[in-house]
Write a protein that holds these residues in place. Structure first.
Motif, PDB file in Angstrom:
ATOM      1  N   THR A 130       0.857  -1.172   0.000  1.00 36.57           N
ATOM      2  CA  THR A 130       0.000   0.000   0.000  1.00 36.57           C
ATOM      3  C   THR A 130       0.900   1.230   0.000  1.00 36.57           C
ATOM      4  O   THR A 130       1.718   1.392   0.909  1.00 36.57           O
ATOM      5  N   ARG A 132       1.641   5.321   0.128  1.00 34.03           N
ATOM      6  CA  ARG A 132       1.047   6.541   0.676  1.00 34.03           C
ATOM      7  C   ARG A 132       1.923   7.761   0.387  1.00 34.03           C
ATOM      8  O   ARG A 132       1.762   8.810   1.011  1.00 34.03           O
ATOM      9  N   SER A 133       2.876   7.609  -0.523  1.00 28.10           N
ATOM     10  CA  SER A 133       3.765   8.714  -0.858  1.00 28.10           C
ATOM     11  C   SER A 133       4.061   8.647  -2.353  1.00 28.10           C
ATOM     12  O   SER A 133       4.435   7.591  -2.869  1.00 28.10           O
ATOM     13  N   SER A 219      -8.354  14.255  -0.606  1.00 29.42           N
ATOM     14  CA  SER A 219      -8.137  13.966   0.805  1.00 29.42           C
ATOM     15  C   SER A 219      -9.441  14.105   1.593  1.00 29.42           C
ATOM     16  O   SER A 219      -9.781  13.246   2.427  1.00 29.42           O
ATOM     17  N   GLN A 225      -7.519  11.939   5.114  1.00 31.19           N
ATOM     18  CA  GLN A 225      -6.166  11.364   5.206  1.00 31.19           C
ATOM     19  C   GLN A 225      -5.268  12.229   4.323  1.00 31.19           C
ATOM     20  O   GLN A 225      -5.459  12.308   3.103  1.00 31.19           O
ATOM     21  N   TRP A 227      -2.195  12.214   3.201  1.00 32.10           N
ATOM     22  CA  TRP A 227      -1.345  11.695   2.133  1.00 32.10           C
ATOM     23  C   TRP A 227      -2.121  11.490   0.831  1.00 32.10           C
ATOM     24  O   TRP A 227      -1.532  11.474  -0.252  1.00 32.10           O
ATOM     25  N   VAL A 228      -3.447  11.352   0.909  1.00 34.25           N
ATOM     26  CA  VAL A 228      -4.242  11.134  -0.308  1.00 34.25           C
ATOM     27  C   VAL A 228      -4.168  12.369  -1.231  1.00 34.25           C
ATOM     28  O   VAL A 228      -4.361  12.267  -2.437  1.00 34.25           O
ATOM     29  N   PHE A 280      -3.110   2.097  -3.701  1.00 34.26           N
ATOM     30  CA  PHE A 280      -3.613   2.029  -2.324  1.00 34.26           C
ATOM     31  C   PHE A 280      -5.107   1.757  -2.383  1.00 34.26           C
ATOM     32  O   PHE A 280      -5.723   1.769  -3.452  1.00 34.26           O
ATOM     33  N   THR A 282      -8.737   2.334   0.362  1.00 35.18           N
ATOM     34  CA  THR A 282      -9.178   2.835   1.655  1.00 35.18           C
ATOM     35  C   THR A 282     -10.648   2.547   1.897  1.00 35.18           C
ATOM     36  O   THR A 282     -11.464   2.624   0.972  1.00 35.18           O
ATOM     37  N   SER A 318       7.441   4.953   1.236  1.00 35.50           N
ATOM     38  CA  SER A 318       6.314   5.214   2.136  1.00 35.50           C
ATOM     39  C   SER A 318       5.840   3.965   2.855  1.00 35.50           C
ATOM     40  O   SER A 318       4.786   3.927   3.454  1.00 35.50           O
TER      41      SER A 318
END
Ligand SMILES: Cc1cc2nc3c(=O)[nH]c(=O)nc-3n(C[C@H](O)[C@H](O)[C@H](O)COP(=O)(O)O)c2cc1C
Length: 345
Positions: A130, A132-133, A219, A225, A227-228, A280, A282, A318
């Motif tokens: 996953t 996130r960056s 986000s 969140q 980072w989104v 990713f 969510t 990340s």
């Protein structure tokens, strides 16, 4: 009736309930109560149902009653073959459009360059993480388009008898209903103006649902969140309820919609990795806000799962660090006792 039930918000004897109901005659309350018990609207303290409720409260805690109701109310379905006549009727209903399209929408035709999905599966499986960056570079159009067609496009069509032709994708789907549609919030994909789109898998095109899409939008839609914000795009997997309901009339089929979403999520993640993207997924998203932005009624078309991707910032940048000895010191590896928890009567 509601007033009588209201007198039982705490454990009460019939006499205590009568005291709470000064406007009701004792005799009528005494008649109504056994009736409410027999219909399962009132429980007796210590009864089997009460013991089960207590166990549920203890084990399911704050998930109850919403999640436990759905779970248990849809257990133990009896599967039976529909009779010939029923099957015909079902098949007639079961032919809602197999593709969702918005013919009036502005559209972008996507390139049909086949994606390079030839990396060995073993490598892709273990490389999937996953992310996130993401870098600030846009996702190139070719792998983006390849990801959409390999995950959400038709792979072929099956002959489903009286139901007609049904789509098969690279992911399985209960009854081959393929009721999940991909809507997208696109911030940074080469050649695509930022906005909210529907992926028309019949045409391999993007249909514009609403203009403009920023990192802050993404986000905010995904539970704030942060980072989104840097994701290049998100995919909102949306159930086309009629496509499933038309064949499967039992509420258990809703579980199958959720399971189908998980399958598509995994195919999306593996394909994204193979195409050099950082995927990713969510479960934290604002259903109503997403539906509004995408012009969905949130009734017949309702969001179930959010996926997304960007260009990964370094292969592992990340990714949380692996567990070391200190981490394992904080970990309960296994239960001390092997006795299974007691089953409520
Ligand atoms: C259904 C589902 C929902 C998730 N929701 C979130 C989320 O809201 N935020 C997040 O940062 N990660 C989310 N994740 C990612 C998990 O945290 C991640 O899969 C887990 O830490 C294991 O890491 P890996 O995916 O790299 O194997 C979700 C994963 C799944 C399967």
């Amino acid at each position: 009736m509601a007033e009588v039930l209201d007198a039982f918000t705490d454990w009460r004897t019939v006499d205590e309930a009568v005291e709470c109901l000064p406007h009701e005659a004792r005799e009528s309350v005494a008649v109504v109560i056994p009736e409410l018990v027999s219909r399962g609207l009132l429980l007796a303290e210590g009864s089997q149902e009460d013991t089960r409720d207590e166990a549920l409260d203890a084990r399911w805690g704050p998930w109850s009653p919403e999640a436990s109701f759905f779970h248990f109310a849809t257990q133990n379905h009896i599967y039976s073959e529909a009779s010939g006549d029923d099957r015909e009727a079902l098949a007639a209903q079961g032919r809602p459009p197999i593709f969702t399209t918005y013919p009036e929408a502005d559209r972008i035709l996507l390139p049909r360059v086949p994606g390079r999905l030839d990396e060995p599966l073993g490598q892709v499986l273990y490389r999937r993480r996953t992310h996130r960056s993401f870098t600030s570079a846009p996702v190139p159009l070719v792998p983006f388009a390849a990801l959409l067609s390999s995950t959400f496009g038709p792979a072929d069509y099956i002959d489903a008898g009286a139901f007609g032709a049904l789509i098969r994708r690279t992911s399985p789907s209960g009854g081959a209903r393929q009721e999940l549609e991909a809507y997208l919030g696109i911030r940074q994909v080469s050649g695509v103006t930022p906005g909210w789109y529907h992926y028309n898998s019949l045409e391999h095109s993007l249909e514009l649902m609403a203009e403009g899409c920023t990192g802050e939008d993404l986000s905010a839609m995904c539970g704030n969140q942060q980072w989104v914000e840097d994701a290049a795009f998100i995919v909102v997997l949306t159930a086309e309820i009629e496509r499933m309901l038309a064949k499967y009339r039992n509420p258990r089929a809703y579980r199958v919609c959720l399971l189908n979403a998980g399958h598509l999520g995994q195919t999306f993640a593996l394909s994204a990795v193979a195409l050099g993207l950082g995927p990713f997924q969510t479960g934290a998203f604002h259903d109503k806000a997403l539906a509004e932005r995408l012009n969905l009624d949130n009734v017949s078309r309702t969001p179930l799962y959010v996926l997304g991707a960007g260009l990964p910032e370094g292969e592992w940048a990340s990714i949380p660090a692996g567990a070391d000895m200190e981490t394992f010191g904080l970990t309960t590896l296994q239960a001390k006792t092997t006795t299974p928890p007691a089953r409520p009567a």
